[in-house]
Design an enzyme around this catalytic site. Structure first.
Site, PDB file in Angstrom:
ATOM      1  N   TYR A  27       0.824  -1.212   0.000  1.00 54.39           N
ATOM      2  CA  TYR A  27       0.000   0.000   0.000  1.00 54.39           C
ATOM      3  C   TYR A  27       0.861   1.268   0.000  1.00 54.39           C
ATOM      4  CZ  TYR A  27      -3.895  -3.027   1.599  1.00 54.39           C
ATOM      5  OH  TYR A  27      -4.843  -4.012   1.743  1.00 54.39           O
ATOM      6  N   HIS A  87       0.424 -11.597   1.973  1.00 59.47           N
ATOM      7  CA  HIS A  87      -0.592 -10.817   1.258  1.00 59.47           C
ATOM      8  C   HIS A  87      -1.234 -11.583   0.099  1.00 59.47           C
ATOM      9  CE1 HIS A  87      -1.727  -6.407   0.149  1.00 59.47           C
ATOM     10  NE2 HIS A  87      -2.742  -7.227   0.027  1.00 59.47           N
TER      11      HIS A  87
END
Length: 268
Positions: free
Chosen positions: A39, A97
């Site tokens: 992110y 992730h």
């Protein structure tokens, strides 16, 4: 430790936008923050947390290891880098992730490294994200289901992922729903809008309450303080069995997140 039912997501938010979102959320009473290395906002989230003045022991912070850091000699150093950015000495939950593209790093290798990070006190719990049944089986074989706190998956009324949920829950692995509002698509759904009107609630509150009532955790994001405050109220909204059945019938296998570089072969 169990994964909290309600928190704040920070996907796609950067710079002052994410700083303001996190600070507003913490001011409103949020205590769970979800971020990820990819992110590119961990430092901003860390700044917001520090400036909020909320004590670290009141918070539950999650981040996710990106695929380029899966090798056993890279994972822990990357996690330590995330800790520096977040201005903390540990995470509450660290997730893988996405699966390793083309199985470049075996599941056993990165799960083993993640378990070692837990043993070193760098994270209290570990888990996975975007894992299929086959991948969960590999992760369980590597570290044991008792060491997998959650599988964070795309899950909303239009993609209810029941096979993955059933397998995870049968092994004691919690489900965290991301994109619970389907990028806002479900907020216009006539069924959900009608349920919301019956409860004098918003469509977002109904959708979040639906997921939590099924036992999932949710991490909605927003840049607007009013929406952050409104979403909190989903925690006290109780839907009827009929409401839940109506939303269950909306499933259409509508997947929104399917990046070709990392996505596995999804369970149908």
């Amino acid at each position: 430790m169990t994964v909290p039912a309600f928190g704040l997501g920070t996907f796609r938010l950067k710079g002052q936008v994410v700083i303001d979102s996190v600070k507003n959320a913490l001011d409103l009473g949020y205590r769970v923050i979800d971020t990820a290395q990819i992110y590119d906002n961990e430092a901003d989230v860390g700044q917001a947390i520090t400036e909020s003045g909320v004590a670290r022991d009141e918070l539950y912070i999650t981040s996710k290891i990106w695929v380029s850091h899966f090798a056993k000699d890279a994972l822990i150093p990357s996690l330590k880098d995330s800790l520096k950015k977040l201005r903390t000495n540990h995470l509450d939950l660290t997730l893988i992730h996405w699966p390793s593209p083309n199985n470049e790093v075996p599941v056993a290798e990165f799960m083993g490294a993640l378990l070692e990070a837990k043993r070193q006190g760098l994270t209290k719990e570990i888990g996975v994200s975007n894992f299929t049944i086959a991948l969960m089986k590999e992760a369980i074989a590597a570290v044991g289901a008792e060491n997998i706190a959650t599988n964070q998956i795309e899950l909303h009324p239009y993609l209810q992922n029941r096979k993955v949920v059933e397998f995870a829950q049968s092994h004691g692995i919690h489900i965290t729903s991301y994109m619970t509002l389907a990028y806002g698509e479900v907020l216009k759904d006539p069924v959900i809008v009608e349920i919301a009107e019956r409860h004098n609630a918003t469509a977002a509150q109904v959708t979040l309450a639906w997921a939590m009532q099924l036992g999932y955790s949710v991490i909605p994001s927003s840049t607007k303080r009013a929406n952050l405050e409104s979403n909190l109220k989903a925690q006290t909204l109780k839907l009827s069995d009929d409401d839940m059945a109506q939303i269950a019938a909306l499933d259409r296998g509508h997947r929104l997140t399917n990046p070709s570089s990392v996505a596995p072969q999804w369970d149908k």
